[in-house]
Design a protein around this motif. Structure first.
Motif, mmCIF file in Angstrom:
data_model
loop_
_atom_site.group_PDB
_atom_site.id
_atom_site.type_symbol
_atom_site.label_atom_id
_atom_site.label_comp_id
_atom_site.label_asym_id
_atom_site.label_seq_id
_atom_site.Cartn_x
_atom_site.Cartn_y
_atom_site.Cartn_z
ATOM 1 N N PHE A 29 0.827 -1.235 0.041
ATOM 2 C CA PHE A 29 0.019 0.110 0.074
ATOM 3 C C PHE A 29 0.699 1.420 -0.097
ATOM 4 O O PHE A 29 0.635 2.211 -0.713
ATOM 5 C CB PHE A 29 -1.072 0.204 1.098
ATOM 6 C CG PHE A 29 -1.915 1.409 1.059
ATOM 7 C CD1 PHE A 29 -1.425 2.428 2.037
ATOM 8 C CD2 PHE A 29 -2.979 1.201 0.512
ATOM 9 C CE1 PHE A 29 -2.351 3.295 2.186
ATOM 10 C CE2 PHE A 29 -3.603 2.646 0.434
ATOM 11 C CZ PHE A 29 -3.485 3.501 1.280
ATOM 12 N N SER A 30 1.859 1.248 0.771
ATOM 13 C CA SER A 30 2.790 2.549 0.811
ATOM 14 C C SER A 30 4.299 2.044 0.511
ATOM 15 O O SER A 30 4.736 1.043 1.151
ATOM 16 C CB SER A 30 2.661 2.915 2.277
ATOM 17 O OG SER A 30 3.436 4.332 2.256
ATOM 18 N N MET A 31 4.799 2.723 -0.446
ATOM 19 C CA MET A 31 6.203 2.346 -0.675
ATOM 20 C C MET A 31 7.017 3.520 -0.820
ATOM 21 O O MET A 31 6.452 4.753 -1.162
ATOM 22 C CB MET A 31 6.320 1.796 -1.969
ATOM 23 C CG MET A 31 5.706 0.300 -1.992
ATOM 24 S SD MET A 31 5.388 -0.282 -3.805
ATOM 25 C CE MET A 31 7.300 -0.860 -3.845
ATOM 26 N N ALA A 49 1.683 6.253 -1.370
ATOM 27 C CA ALA A 49 0.628 5.230 -1.093
ATOM 28 C C ALA A 49 0.241 4.846 -2.623
ATOM 29 O O ALA A 49 -0.052 5.836 -3.399
ATOM 30 C CB ALA A 49 -0.517 5.889 -0.109
ATOM 31 N N PHE A 50 -0.706 3.720 -2.550
ATOM 32 C CA PHE A 50 -1.613 3.264 -3.758
ATOM 33 C C PHE A 50 -2.453 4.439 -3.862
ATOM 34 O O PHE A 50 -3.087 4.747 -2.967
ATOM 35 C CB PHE A 50 -2.063 1.913 -3.231
ATOM 36 C CG PHE A 50 -2.745 1.481 -4.434
ATOM 37 C CD1 PHE A 50 -4.137 1.484 -4.511
ATOM 38 C CD2 PHE A 50 -2.183 0.879 -5.561
ATOM 39 C CE1 PHE A 50 -4.694 1.126 -5.566
ATOM 40 C CE2 PHE A 50 -2.867 0.328 -6.733
ATOM 41 C CZ PHE A 50 -4.380 0.454 -6.838
ATOM 42 N N GLY A 51 -2.544 4.934 -5.015
ATOM 43 C CA GLY A 51 -3.616 6.223 -5.345
ATOM 44 C C GLY A 51 -2.844 7.283 -5.380
ATOM 45 O O GLY A 51 -3.374 8.408 -5.907
ATOM 46 N N GLY A 52 -1.518 7.517 -4.636
ATOM 47 C CA GLY A 52 -0.872 8.732 -5.091
ATOM 48 C C GLY A 52 -0.554 9.609 -4.091
ATOM 49 O O GLY A 52 0.199 10.661 -3.995
ATOM 50 N N SER A 53 -1.048 9.254 -2.820
ATOM 51 C CA SER A 53 -0.870 10.141 -1.775
ATOM 52 C C SER A 53 0.549 10.132 -1.195
ATOM 53 O O SER A 53 0.917 8.956 -1.112
ATOM 54 C CB SER A 53 -1.868 9.861 -0.526
ATOM 55 O OG SER A 53 -1.630 10.366 0.588
ATOM 56 N N LYS A 54 0.953 11.372 -0.872
ATOM 57 C CA LYS A 54 2.629 11.443 -0.606
ATOM 58 C C LYS A 54 2.842 11.850 0.808
ATOM 59 O O LYS A 54 2.099 12.817 1.072
ATOM 60 C CB LYS A 54 3.308 12.178 -1.917
ATOM 61 C CG LYS A 54 3.056 11.389 -3.289
ATOM 62 C CD LYS A 54 3.767 12.272 -3.950
ATOM 63 C CE LYS A 54 3.593 11.655 -5.305
ATOM 64 N NZ LYS A 54 4.117 12.532 -6.638
#
Length: 114
Positions: A29-31, A49-54
């Motif tokens: 999910f988070s990388m 995160a998956f979906g683009g949140s940083k």
């Protein structure tokens, strides 16, 4: 457990650029990336995160860019305008939370000379 393999570290002069890459055995999910500077605790650099949140450290905002490619199970850190204080071992990190990764790469050394 997710295996993470980093590449792209090295020696660069202040003001220069480097690109770190990390390939995972599976997506999380988070990388992203943490670093440990000499004599300091490990700290968050940038996570996506998956979906683009940083989540991005204030110390690198405007200089470092994070991106992920889920088709390649990879995350990248483009580092520009590097400073000597960016010298650290950079670790690829993954997990459900950007603030508490559960999987780590072996680390790659980034050295910025003045």
């Amino acid at each position: 457990q997710v295996q993470l393999v980093e590449s792209g570290g090295g020696l660069v002069q202040a003001g220069g650029s480097l690109r770190l890459s990390c390939t995972a055995s599976q997506n999380s999910f988070s990388m992203g990336w943490y670093r440990q500077r000499p004599g300091k605790q490990r700290e968050l650099v940038a996570m996506v995160a998956f979906g683009g949140s940083k989540d991005i450290s204030d110390s690198v905002k405007g200089r470092f860019t994070i991106a992920r490619d889920d088709a390649k199970r990879s995350v990248y850190l483009q580092m520009t305008s590097l400073k000597p204080e960016d010298t650290a071992v950079y670790y690829c990190a993954a997990g459900l939370s950007a603030l508490a990764p559960t999987d780590w790469g072996q680390g790659t050394q980034v050295t910025v000379s003045s």
